[in-house]
Write an enzyme that holds these catalytic residues in place. Structure first.
Site, mmCIF file in Angstrom:
data_model
loop_
_atom_site.group_PDB
_atom_site.id
_atom_site.type_symbol
_atom_site.label_atom_id
_atom_site.label_comp_id
_atom_site.label_asym_id
_atom_site.label_seq_id
_atom_site.Cartn_x
_atom_site.Cartn_y
_atom_site.Cartn_z
ATOM 1 N N LYS A 232 -9.451 6.867 -9.167
ATOM 2 C CA LYS A 232 -10.555 6.217 -8.451
ATOM 3 C C LYS A 232 -10.858 4.799 -8.926
ATOM 4 C CE LYS A 232 -12.481 9.893 -5.904
ATOM 5 N NZ LYS A 232 -13.445 10.962 -5.730
ATOM 6 N N ARG A 266 -9.838 17.840 -8.727
ATOM 7 C CA ARG A 266 -9.059 17.446 -7.540
ATOM 8 C C ARG A 266 -8.224 16.235 -7.946
ATOM 9 N NH1 ARG A 266 -9.344 13.743 -3.476
ATOM 10 N NH2 ARG A 266 -8.754 14.436 -1.388
HETATM 11 N N1 HH2 Z 1 -12.496 12.302 -3.205
HETATM 12 C C1 HH2 Z 1 -11.763 11.848 -2.176
HETATM 13 C C2 HH2 Z 1 -11.571 12.653 -1.035
HETATM 14 N N2 HH2 Z 1 -12.089 13.891 -0.977
HETATM 15 N N3 HH2 Z 1 -13.361 15.635 -1.944
HETATM 16 C C3 HH2 Z 1 -14.096 16.112 -2.953
HETATM 17 N N4 HH2 Z 1 -14.628 17.338 -2.892
HETATM 18 N N5 HH2 Z 1 -14.346 15.365 -4.090
HETATM 19 C C4 HH2 Z 1 -13.842 14.097 -4.228
HETATM 20 O O1 HH2 Z 1 -14.116 13.455 -5.258
HETATM 21 C C5 HH2 Z 1 -13.046 13.569 -3.155
HETATM 22 C C6 HH2 Z 1 -12.830 14.375 -1.997
HETATM 23 C C7 HH2 Z 1 -11.168 10.481 -2.213
HETATM 24 O O2 HH2 Z 1 -9.921 10.507 -2.805
HETATM 25 P P1 HH2 Z 1 -8.490 10.325 -2.092
HETATM 26 O O3 HH2 Z 1 -7.989 11.594 -1.540
HETATM 27 O O4 HH2 Z 1 -7.650 9.686 -3.123
HETATM 28 O O5 HH2 Z 1 -8.701 9.263 -0.964
HETATM 29 P P2 HH2 Z 1 -8.838 9.404 0.606
HETATM 30 O O6 HH2 Z 1 -10.140 10.030 0.922
HETATM 31 O O7 HH2 Z 1 -8.749 8.008 1.079
HETATM 32 O O8 HH2 Z 1 -7.729 10.234 1.118
#
Ligand code: HH2
Length: 298
Positions: A232, A266
């Site tokens: 992040k 995650r």
């Molecule tokens: N962070 C992201 C997406 N979904 N869900 C939960 N429960 N907790 C989190 O911290 C979380 C989440 C963002 O991360 P990423 O998958 O890297 O990015 P993107 O949403 O752009 O796919």
């Protein structure tokens, strides 16, 4: 420091399965089916790549797969329902056939959740904590799926513009407490709920650090905590690293989060983070058994 929550803590998911989060920290592997370099090659290649990637995460030891087709990164535009379904469903359908690892779906749309659950998903990861779609709570309750309730201030498009809290820890606690109540009022069983502080969702660096430093304050809510710190922005800002240089920063944040009581992480990098979890757990177990053996005889 032995902040492990009550020993009977489990996460019930669909089909009568219960994940033993009280026994070990679980890994949710991230599977993003959002447009990337593969998209030039067309839809088949994109889902095919996502499926192959998901199967690698399973081999590496992922306990769950979190499949998402709408980016929730700061500044991200919402995705139309039809497009989200088009990206997501082939991947969920195929993964449900190929692996017994439970599939979580990262969506805020009830219709998307409904279709994915029909295809075999077991858990809905709703970053809006059932708030963006008024039908979501009902869909989850009726299906008997597990659910992640995550804290976010604002919406992804604008959430990083001016996040403000009088006290971020107290406000996240109050929000999750309210959403837990709303979810159970809607008929979702408490044992099917995970809570998540939403690291990076409407939070500046200080907010994220304060939350991580005080995660144990969420333990009295009585549900297992999931944390998503992987790669992040706050890690990038502190270390001055691009996205692909944040693994060690992620590992450090995961280790601290576990020490503070988190029971699921995650992450994108399953294999190295599994090593981090095993090391932290070995140390905590040693500390627990040493403190038992050092009790003075009665
Ligand atoms: N962070 C992201 C997406 N979904 N869900 C939960 N429960 N907790 C989190 O911290 C979380 C989440 C963002 O991360 P990423 O998958 O890297 O990015 P993107 O949403 O752009 O796919």
């Amino acid at each position: 420091m032995t902040p492990y929550p009550a020993r009977d803590e489990r996460l019930a998911i669909r089909g009568g399965t219960a994940l033993p989060l009280h026994e070990r920290v679980h890994i949710m592997g991230v599977v993003n089916v959002t447009p990337d370099s593969f998209s030039d090659g067309g839809h088949y290649l994109q889902s095919d790549a996502a499926i192959r990637h998901a199967m690698v995460l399973v081999e590496q030891g992922a306990d769950l797969l979190d499949v998402g087709a709408e980016s929730s990164r700061p500044g991200a535009d919402p995705v139309e329902e039809a497009e989200e379904l088009r990206r997501l469903l082939p991947v969920v359908r195929e993964l449900a056939k190929r692996t017994s690892v439970p599939i979580s779906v990262d969506t805020t749309k009830a219709a998307v959740a409904e279709r994915a659950l029909d295809l075999g998903a077991s858990l809905i990861n709703d970053v809006s904590a059932l708030q963006f779609d008024p039908r979501m709570a009902q869909v989850v309750a009726r299906s008997g799926a597990g659910v992640v309730l995550m804290h976010m201030q604002g919406i992804p498009k604008t959430m990083q513009q001016r996040p403000f809290y009088a006290n971020v820890v107290d406000e996240v606690h109050a929000f999750l407490s309210d959403r837990l109540y709303a979810a159970t009022q809607a008929g979702i069983q408490r044992e099917m709920i995970l809570i998540d502080p939403g690291i990076g969702f409407g939070k500046n660096i200080e907010h994220n650090l304060k939350l991580l430093a005080h995660l144990e304050k969420l333990l009295p809510l009585g549900r297992p905590i999931l944390a998503g710190v992987s790669r992040k922005g706050f890690i990038g800002a502190i270390l001055d690293r691009p996205v692909d240089g944040r693994l060690m920063g992620t590992a450090a944040a995961v280790a601290v989060a576990i020490m503070k009581g988190v029971r699921m992480v995650r992450v994108h990098d399953v294999a190295p983070i599994l090593d981090v979890i095993k090391m932290v757990e070995a140390i905590v177990r040693y500390q627990e058994s040493a403190s038992v053996h050092n009790q003075p005889a009665e």
